[in-house]
Design a protein around this motif. Structure first.
Motif, PDB file in Angstrom:
ATOM      1  N   MET A   1       0.500  -3.121   5.519  1.00 47.10           N
ATOM      2  CA  MET A   1       0.293  -2.237   4.390  1.00 47.10           C
ATOM      3  C   MET A   1      -0.568  -1.059   4.844  1.00 47.10           C
ATOM      4  SD  MET A   1       0.427  -4.549   1.012  1.00 47.10           S
ATOM      5  CE  MET A   1      -1.260  -4.506   0.620  1.00 47.10           C
ATOM      6  N   PRO A   2      -0.409   0.074   4.205  1.00 46.50           N
ATOM      7  CA  PRO A   2      -1.145   1.262   4.654  1.00 46.50           C
ATOM      8  C   PRO A   2      -2.650   1.188   4.374  1.00 46.50           C
ATOM      9  CG  PRO A   2       0.107   1.723   2.652  1.00 46.50           C
ATOM     10  CD  PRO A   2       0.482   0.331   3.080  1.00 46.50           C
ATOM     11  N   GLY A   3      -3.421   1.841   5.226  1.00 38.94           N
ATOM     12  CA  GLY A   3      -4.866   1.977   5.005  1.00 38.94           C
ATOM     13  C   GLY A   3      -5.553   0.636   4.841  1.00 38.94           C
ATOM     14  N   ASN A   4      -6.447   0.589   3.860  1.00 37.53           N
ATOM     15  CA  ASN A   4      -7.215  -0.624   3.609  1.00 37.53           C
ATOM     16  C   ASN A   4      -6.566  -1.536   2.574  1.00 37.53           C
ATOM     17  OD1 ASN A   4      -9.263  -0.140   5.431  1.00 37.53           O
ATOM     18  ND2 ASN A   4     -10.366   1.181   3.988  1.00 37.53           N
ATOM     19  N   LEU A   5      -5.325  -1.235   2.202  1.00 37.77           N
ATOM     20  CA  LEU A   5      -4.648  -2.088   1.213  1.00 37.77           C
ATOM     21  C   LEU A   5      -4.320  -3.430   1.857  1.00 37.77           C
ATOM     22  CD1 LEU A   5      -2.243   0.504  -0.455  1.00 37.77           C
ATOM     23  CD2 LEU A   5      -4.434  -0.337  -1.298  1.00 37.77           C
ATOM     24  N   LYS A   6      -4.824  -4.501   1.256  1.00 35.45           N
ATOM     25  CA  LYS A   6      -4.645  -5.824   1.853  1.00 35.45           C
ATOM     26  C   LYS A   6      -4.095  -6.854   0.870  1.00 35.45           C
ATOM     27  CE  LYS A   6      -8.161  -5.299   5.436  1.00 35.45           C
ATOM     28  NZ  LYS A   6      -7.691  -3.947   5.566  1.00 35.45           N
ATOM     29  N   VAL A   7      -3.942  -6.465  -0.378  1.00 34.85           N
ATOM     30  CA  VAL A   7      -3.539  -7.430  -1.389  1.00 34.85           C
ATOM     31  C   VAL A   7      -2.263  -6.964  -2.075  1.00 34.85           C
ATOM     32  CG1 VAL A   7      -4.203  -8.533  -3.567  1.00 34.85           C
ATOM     33  CG2 VAL A   7      -5.924  -8.146  -1.792  1.00 34.85           C
ATOM     34  N   CYS A   8      -1.361  -7.891  -2.285  1.00 37.41           N
ATOM     35  CA  CYS A   8      -0.148  -7.620  -3.042  1.00 37.41           C
ATOM     36  C   CYS A   8      -0.197  -8.466  -4.309  1.00 37.41           C
ATOM     37  CB  CYS A   8       1.055  -8.055  -2.213  1.00 37.41           C
ATOM     38  SG  CYS A   8       2.335  -6.847  -2.182  1.00 37.41           S
ATOM     39  N   TYR A   9       0.044  -7.874  -5.460  1.00 33.31           N
ATOM     40  CA  TYR A   9       0.001  -8.619  -6.715  1.00 33.31           C
ATOM     41  C   TYR A   9       1.387  -8.553  -7.334  1.00 33.31           C
ATOM     42  CZ  TYR A   9      -1.828 -10.238 -11.215  1.00 33.31           C
ATOM     43  OH  TYR A   9      -2.074 -10.961 -12.354  1.00 33.31           O
ATOM     44  N   PHE A  10       2.108  -9.637  -7.262  1.00 34.08           N
ATOM     45  CA  PHE A  10       3.472  -9.654  -7.775  1.00 34.08           C
ATOM     46  C   PHE A  10       3.474  -9.893  -9.282  1.00 34.08           C
ATOM     47  CE2 PHE A  10       4.121 -10.621  -3.304  1.00 34.08           C
ATOM     48  CZ  PHE A  10       5.146  -9.739  -3.006  1.00 34.08           C
TER      49      PHE A  10
END
Ligand SMILES: Cc1ncc(COP(=O)(O)O)c(C=O)c1O
Length: 124
Positions: A1-10
């Motif tokens: 994921m780009p940058g500091n994005l580390k979480v995906c919320y479905f």
């Protein structure tokens, strides 16, 4: 994921995605008001219906708390046409006017459809 994005919320739907987006924007910014554009469809649950701005999908239930609708830039049927060199500035000025006169001057989010649906633009 780009940058500091580390979480995906479905989530289950676009409506729920927008509900979560509104919550996150309000939690992160500490602001409440959200700007959406007229003629938009953002979903049918209570919060997304507030973002939605077309009578076809708005019902007589409480909604739209803290949501304000600015004029959608529409070079085809909008009040400022594609040949008007000031059109972009005029649409942006309406957004600023909504922020200045309908909110405390601070907003949590601005939401706009990337591609407003053509069929709605054809309704009169
Ligand atoms: C731009 C946009 N946002 C939100 C939604 C709502 O999605 P859902 O029907 O999955 O709740 C839609 C559905 O068409 C959409 O087009």
């Amino acid at each position: 994921m780009p940058g500091n994005l580390k979480v995906c919320y479905f989530v289950n739907s676009g409506s729920e995605a927008n509900d979560v987006a509104m919550l996150m924007a309000r939690a992160y910014t500490g602001n409440y008001d959200i700007i959406a554009l007229r003629n938009a469809y953002h979903g049918g649950n209570m919060s997304a219906m507030g973002l939605t701005a077309h009578s076809t999908w708005k019902f007589n239930v409480p909604h739209s708390f803290g949501v304000h609708h600015a004029i959608a830039a529409d070079p085809y049927r909008g009040q400022w046409g594609r040949n008007d060199p000031d059109a972009g500035r005029n649409y942006a000025a309406d957004v600023k006017s909504v922020i200045d006169y309908a909110t405390p001057g601070q907003i949590a989010a601005f939401i706009a459809e990337a591609r407003p649906a053509g069929e709605r633009l054809c309704q009169t």
